[in-house]
Design a protein around this motif. Structure first.
Motif, PDB file in Angstrom:
ATOM      1  N   ALA A  25       0.833  -1.206   0.000  1.00  0.00           N
ATOM      2  CA  ALA A  25       0.000   0.000   0.000  1.00  0.00           C
ATOM      3  C   ALA A  25       0.867   1.256   0.000  1.00  0.00           C
ATOM      4  O   ALA A  25       0.553   2.248  -0.679  1.00  0.00           O
ATOM      5  CB  ALA A  25      -0.932  -0.010   1.205  1.00  0.00           C
ATOM      6  N   THR A  26       1.970   1.221   0.735  1.00  0.00           N
ATOM      7  CA  THR A  26       2.892   2.357   0.748  1.00  0.00           C
ATOM      8  C   THR A  26       3.478   2.597  -0.637  1.00  0.00           C
ATOM      9  O   THR A  26       3.590   3.746  -1.096  1.00  0.00           O
ATOM     10  CB  THR A  26       4.026   2.106   1.763  1.00  0.00           C
ATOM     11  N   ALA A  27       3.853   1.521  -1.321  1.00  0.00           N
ATOM     12  CA  ALA A  27       4.391   1.653  -2.678  1.00  0.00           C
ATOM     13  C   ALA A  27       3.385   2.321  -3.609  1.00  0.00           C
ATOM     14  O   ALA A  27       3.749   3.213  -4.390  1.00  0.00           O
ATOM     15  CB  ALA A  27       4.788   0.280  -3.217  1.00  0.00           C
ATOM     16  N   ARG A  28       2.128   1.931  -3.497  1.00  0.00           N
ATOM     17  CA  ARG A  28       1.100   2.529  -4.370  1.00  0.00           C
ATOM     18  C   ARG A  28       0.849   3.993  -4.000  1.00  0.00           C
ATOM     19  O   ARG A  28       0.632   4.832  -4.885  1.00  0.00           O
ATOM     20  CB  ARG A  28      -0.188   1.711  -4.305  1.00  0.00           C
ATOM     21  N   ARG A  29       0.864   4.312  -2.720  1.00  0.00           N
ATOM     22  CA  ARG A  29       0.680   5.712  -2.318  1.00  0.00           C
ATOM     23  C   ARG A  29       1.816   6.585  -2.848  1.00  0.00           C
ATOM     24  O   ARG A  29       1.596   7.692  -3.333  1.00  0.00           O
ATOM     25  CB  ARG A  29       0.606   5.824  -0.796  1.00  0.00           C
TER      26      ARG A  29
END
Length: 526
Positions: free
Chosen positions: A14-18
């Protein structure tokens, strides 16, 4: 394909996508604030303009180029081409854009941006004309769905993707139909060398391409008809691919929608990195082209595999994942669904490295688990093909096995003669036999494949994901355009103010109107 083999941390993903969204955001805003000559030409193509000025001293010049260039000369493109063109159409008492183009070439038309009621009438007429073009795109999408239902999809995954590249559309048809009979599910017609750098789309059927065949509307029509014929014969819908890239990316996207192509090579950074096309021009053009693809139900193929031909496939593995996440965000923002995101990656690690196959499996599994609903496009070895056709055939077999084990969606057929000759039909037949053997012999081997939780493959995948997050954080802070200028992807340094086609970028004025953009924006969630 069973999910969760790598034990990826959902918070890290999720951090990568954000971070990808934060890195892409300023570029999206930049794309929204600009138009290009190619976007304006694509709009007129949707509105119905066709043909070329065959009497021009420098050779055939597409009528759409003649009109857009003249409008820019007379009143600029800051307000879009649609208002001046459809005002002139009424003012001249003409019934078609082609007639208007002929009058333009004869010096009989003076373009201006209309105001008041004239502006309202021009906007209404432009919107109606573009809407007719989009209805053709919609009908083609519905026709594809109807034919898939009638003839069926391939029984197996991955789809087998094969290239033809003769330079002559008639010869391409022969090779494409024979490839479909031999098992190919997707036919990609390679474009003539250098077409991506042409700021116009050639007209008509062509027979003189170099290492590929020109992408034209007529060539699209011919090949689509040929593949419909062989689809009926083999009992499955055979898909057609071409290239929506280069200086005419938006126009070619429109032509693909008008002629029912099924897939298009359409990467957000390929033209910047490998064709030295201006970054702003590319991002503006790719957003519009993807909106067209979303409407047309076309699957895009992205070009991350190319990074690994210039950068090391081990050291640069995380740049592939970063680009995939950026392409995903750009695609979603333009209206593409997950099933249309044919994100690219490749089998390009030096085979002489110890554990090279295990690393390939780690990278392929990481892509599969990060993008579970995307039709991933898995590319065969090219960089380390030496001309030894026996070694090359073995490498292609390992590539095919990796595709089966990791649940890839689209498998480009590797050629044992890569870097030696343009493949003959016999080479393609042997390559397809390799794919058929591996797919048949391996069967559902993926369901038996479980890498050790603390083993080499899982650790390598986690390492690449960690490096991906670190790089995305730097890009989000420093800016994507600066990252591209600094050589982050494929070791190519491309500054934002450089590259081909930058003179074709225009800042939108207040009151800019483009009926294609307006209609595609409202239909982006389809």
């Amino acid at each position: 394909m069973r999910r969760g083999l790598l034990g990826l941390d959902p918070e890290v993903v999720a951090t990568a996508r954000r971070l990808a969204a934060r890195a892409a955001g300023p570029v999206v805003e930049l794309a929204r604030a600009h138009t290009t000559v190619a976007v304006e030409r694509a709009t007129l193509r949707l509105a119905g303009i066709t043909g070329a000025d065959s009497a021009h001293r420098s050779g055939d010049v597409p009528w759409v180029n003649r009109v857009v260039d003249t409008v820019r000369e007379h009143c600029g493109l800051e307000h879009g081409v649609a208002l001046p063109v459809f005002h002139a159409l009424t003012e001249q008492g003409l019934t078609s854009l082609t007639e208007l183009a002929e009058a333009t070439a004869a010096g009989q038309v003076s373009y201006r941006v209309p105001e008041g009621r004239e502006r309202t009438r021009a906007a209404r007429a432009a919107r109606a004309a573009v809407a007719r073009g989009l209805r053709t795109v919609d009908r083609n999408r519905a026709q594809r769905e109807k034919l898939v239902a009638r003839w069926g999809d391939p029984a197996q995954r991955p789809w087998i993707y094969l290239i033809v590249a003769t330079g002559d559309i008639d010869e391409d048809v022969v090779q494409a139909q024979n490839a479909a009979r031999a098992g190919a599910d997707v036919i990609a017609v390679i474009r003539s060398t250098g077409q991506s750098l042409l700021d116009y789309v050639p007209e008509g059927a062509t027979h003189h391409g170099f290492a590929g065949t020109y992408a034209t509307q007529e060539n699209f029509r011919i090949m689509r008809a040929a593949l419909d014929e062989v689809s009926r014969e083999v009992g499955r819908y055979v898909r057609l691919t071409n290239y929506a890239s280069g200086l005419c990316m938006p126009e070619i996207a429109v032509l693909a929608g008008l002629q029912r192509l099924d897939m298009m090579l359409n990467d957000s950074m390929y033209g910047i990195l490998f064709r030295d096309i201006n970054p702003i021009r590319t991002f503006v053009d790719q957003r519009f082209s993807r909106q067209v693809h979303a409407r047309a139900g076309i699957i895009i193929n992205t070009g991350e595999d190319n990074y690994l031909t210039t950068a090391d496939a081990v050291d640069g593995a995380h740049t592939v994942t970063v680009s995939q996440l950026l392409n995903e965000h750009f695609g979603h923002e333009a209206g593409l669904a997950d099933w249309q995101l044919g994100l690219g990656h490749a089998f390009e690690i030096n085979p002489d490295l110890p554990d090279s196959f295990r690393m390939e499996l780690a990278h392929a599994l990481l892509a599969r688990e990060l993008f579970p609903d995307a039709p991933l496009k898995w590319m065969p070895p090219t960089k380390h093909m030496t001309g030894d056709v026996f070694r090359g055939y073995l490498l292609d077999g390992f590539f095919n096995l990796a595709g089966v084990l990791t649940g890839q969606s689209i498998l480009l057929v590797g050629m044992m003669t890569e870097a030696v000759v343009t493949p003959f039909l016999s080479d393609r037949d042997l390559a397809l036999a390799n794919v058929r053997y591996v797919l048949g012999a391996a069967g559902n081997l993926a369901e038996d494949f479980r890498p050790e939780p603390d083993g080499f493959i899982v650790k390598r995948a986690h390492q690449v994901l960690s490096e991906t997050v670190d790089l995305l954080e730097r890009i989000a802070d420093d800016g994507l355009l600066n990252a591209i200028a600094g050589g982050t992807f494929g070791l190519m340094r491309r500054p934002a103010d450089g590259g081909r086609g930058r003179e074709g970028v225009i800042v939108k004025a207040e009151g800019y109107r483009n009926p294609a953009v307006e209609l595609l924006e409202t239909g982006a969630s389809r």
